[in-house]
Motif scaffolding. Structure first.
Motif, PDB file in Angstrom:
ATOM      1  N   GLY A   1     -72.160  57.172 -16.268  1.00  0.00           N
ATOM      2  CA  GLY A   1     -72.300  58.472 -15.647  1.00  0.00           C
ATOM      3  C   GLY A   1     -71.354  58.629 -14.477  1.00  0.00           C
ATOM      4  O   GLY A   1     -70.531  57.752 -14.183  1.00  0.00           O
ATOM      5  N   LEU A   2     -71.472  59.773 -13.791  1.00  0.00           N
ATOM      6  CA  LEU A   2     -70.630  60.090 -12.633  1.00  0.00           C
ATOM      7  C   LEU A   2     -71.533  60.335 -11.434  1.00  0.00           C
ATOM      8  O   LEU A   2     -72.449  61.153 -11.498  1.00  0.00           O
ATOM      9  N   LEU A   3     -71.261  59.628 -10.372  1.00  0.00           N
ATOM     10  CA  LEU A   3     -72.063  59.710  -9.153  1.00  0.00           C
ATOM     11  C   LEU A   3     -71.318  60.508  -8.088  1.00  0.00           C
ATOM     12  O   LEU A   3     -70.162  60.219  -7.781  1.00  0.00           O
TER      13      LEU A   3
ATOM     14  N   VAL B   1     -74.506  63.304 -14.593  1.00  0.00           N
ATOM     15  CA  VAL B   1     -74.070  63.412 -13.194  1.00  0.00           C
ATOM     16  C   VAL B   1     -75.291  63.188 -12.309  1.00  0.00           C
ATOM     17  O   VAL B   1     -76.368  63.748 -12.558  1.00  0.00           O
ATOM     18  N   ALA B   2     -75.127  62.353 -11.282  1.00  0.00           N
ATOM     19  CA  ALA B   2     -76.246  62.030 -10.385  1.00  0.00           C
ATOM     20  C   ALA B   2     -75.846  62.261  -8.933  1.00  0.00           C
ATOM     21  O   ALA B   2     -74.670  62.144  -8.567  1.00  0.00           O
TER      22      ALA B   2
ATOM     23  N   LEU C   1     -78.333  73.068 -12.766  1.00  0.00           N
ATOM     24  CA  LEU C   1     -77.173  72.487 -13.437  1.00  0.00           C
ATOM     25  C   LEU C   1     -77.504  71.194 -14.180  1.00  0.00           C
ATOM     26  O   LEU C   1     -76.636  70.635 -14.858  1.00  0.00           O
ATOM     27  N   GLY C   2     -78.729  70.717 -14.059  1.00  0.00           N
ATOM     28  CA  GLY C   2     -79.115  69.508 -14.769  1.00  0.00           C
ATOM     29  C   GLY C   2     -78.635  68.222 -14.127  1.00  0.00           C
ATOM     30  O   GLY C   2     -78.534  67.182 -14.791  1.00  0.00           O
ATOM     31  N   VAL C   3     -78.347  68.259 -12.816  1.00  0.00           N
ATOM     32  CA  VAL C   3     -77.926  67.058 -12.098  1.00  0.00           C
ATOM     33  C   VAL C   3     -79.156  66.187 -11.838  1.00  0.00           C
ATOM     34  O   VAL C   3     -80.194  66.689 -11.414  1.00  0.00           O
ATOM     35  N   ARG C   4     -79.022  64.894 -12.076  1.00  0.00           N
ATOM     36  CA  ARG C   4     -80.128  63.970 -11.873  1.00  0.00           C
ATOM     37  C   ARG C   4     -80.104  63.402 -10.455  1.00  0.00           C
ATOM     38  O   ARG C   4     -79.038  63.215  -9.864  1.00  0.00           O
ATOM     39  N   SER C   5     -81.287  63.101  -9.938  1.00  0.00           N
ATOM     40  CA  SER C   5     -81.426  62.519  -8.594  1.00  0.00           C
ATOM     41  C   SER C   5     -82.259  61.242  -8.725  1.00  0.00           C
ATOM     42  O   SER C   5     -83.482  61.265  -8.526  1.00  0.00           O
ATOM     43  N   PRO C   6     -81.624  60.114  -9.054  1.00  0.00           N
ATOM     44  CA  PRO C   6     -82.372  58.870  -9.321  1.00  0.00           C
ATOM     45  C   PRO C   6     -83.255  58.403  -8.173  1.00  0.00           C
ATOM     46  O   PRO C   6     -84.364  57.902  -8.411  1.00  0.00           O
TER      47      PRO C   6
END
Length: 251
Positions: free
Chosen positions: A13-15, A110-111, A132-137
């Motif tokens: 993924g892309l951070l 993308v996180a 936008l569907g960005v994840r926040s781990p």
């Protein structure tokens, strides 16, 4: 879920790496537990030079390839007008660029570094990330700011006690239009204060003047170095004021 599990389930993924404490821990975890993660720093007039330098140092430390993207967020009139929900429009523009870059690299995810202490009701930018569907781990794993600092210290990250840093646009009152020139003055002014030994402070634009906010612990330093503060900020601002309501140390 914990961070090892997240990156085992999502090895590529892309951070979005800002250089701050939250994304630093995420970069460390991506490098340790992931397999094909990359990092991205978006350079805008809202980011001072030291944040980019910190992001570059962290990416190297964590073994993540780093891409620096340039974004002219002030070209968006909804950002430049600086409304109360400016952060929503800004995050939407920034993460669209990051998502486009991820797609170019064939990265499925993308996180960002939002943590479990961040209040969605007070952060309109979080709504843009969700859309936008960005994840926040960190948030998904239930990690608070205190947890992030503790884990960062255990991991030996230099950012574990770094003060929280909001973008330069937050130094300008909502409703006051944002310009690159005004933001550059704020960046230069804060560099003056940092060089004088201040930590966890803010310099806020107030008309053509500046309001300096420091913690209670550093209030004596502000009075002691009053002449140097004035000498450093006078070329940038018509007036310089010290906020006697001490700034609460950032978390």
């Amino acid at each position: 879920m914990d961070l090892p599990s997240f990156f085992q389930q999502h090895p590529r993924g892309l951070l979005a790496l800002s250089g701050g404490v939250d994304s630093a821990l995420l970069a460390w975890a991506a490098g340790k537990y992931g397999a094909g993660w990359r990092a991205c720093f978006v350079q805008t007039p809202f980011q001072p030079a030291h944040e980019r330098a910190d992001a570059e140092t962290l990416a190297d430390l964590c073994g993540l390839p780093l891409t620096v993207l340039e974004a002219d967020v002030l070209a968006d009139p909804q950002v430049a007008a600086n409304p109360p929900r400016r952060c929503y429009f800004c995050k939407r523009a920034l993460f669209r660029a990051i998502l486009d870059h991820a797609a170019e690299k064939g990265l499925p995810l993308v996180a960002d570094g939002t943590n479990a202490s961040d209040d969605a009701g007070d952060r309109p930018g979080m709504a843009a990330l969700a859309e936008l569907g960005v994840r926040s781990p960190l948030r998904e794993c239930g990690l608070t700011k205190a947890d992030v600092r503790r884990l960062s210290r255990e991991a030996g990250l230099p950012t574990w006690d770094k003060p929280a840093y909001a973008c330069l646009a937050t130094r300008v009152p909502a409703g006051t239009p944002l310009t690159a020139a005004a933001l550059k003055k704020v960046e230069q002014g804060e560099a003056v204060l940092a060089a004088l030994g201040f930590r966890d402070f803010r310099l806020r634009q107030r008309g053509d003047g500046a309001l300096v906010q420091v913690t209670a612990a550093q209030m004596p330093l502000a009075l002691e170095r009053r002449a140097e503060i004035l000498a450093g900020l006078a070329p940038l601002f018509a007036a310089v004021h010290l906020d006697l309501t001490a700034r609460t140390p950032s978390d």
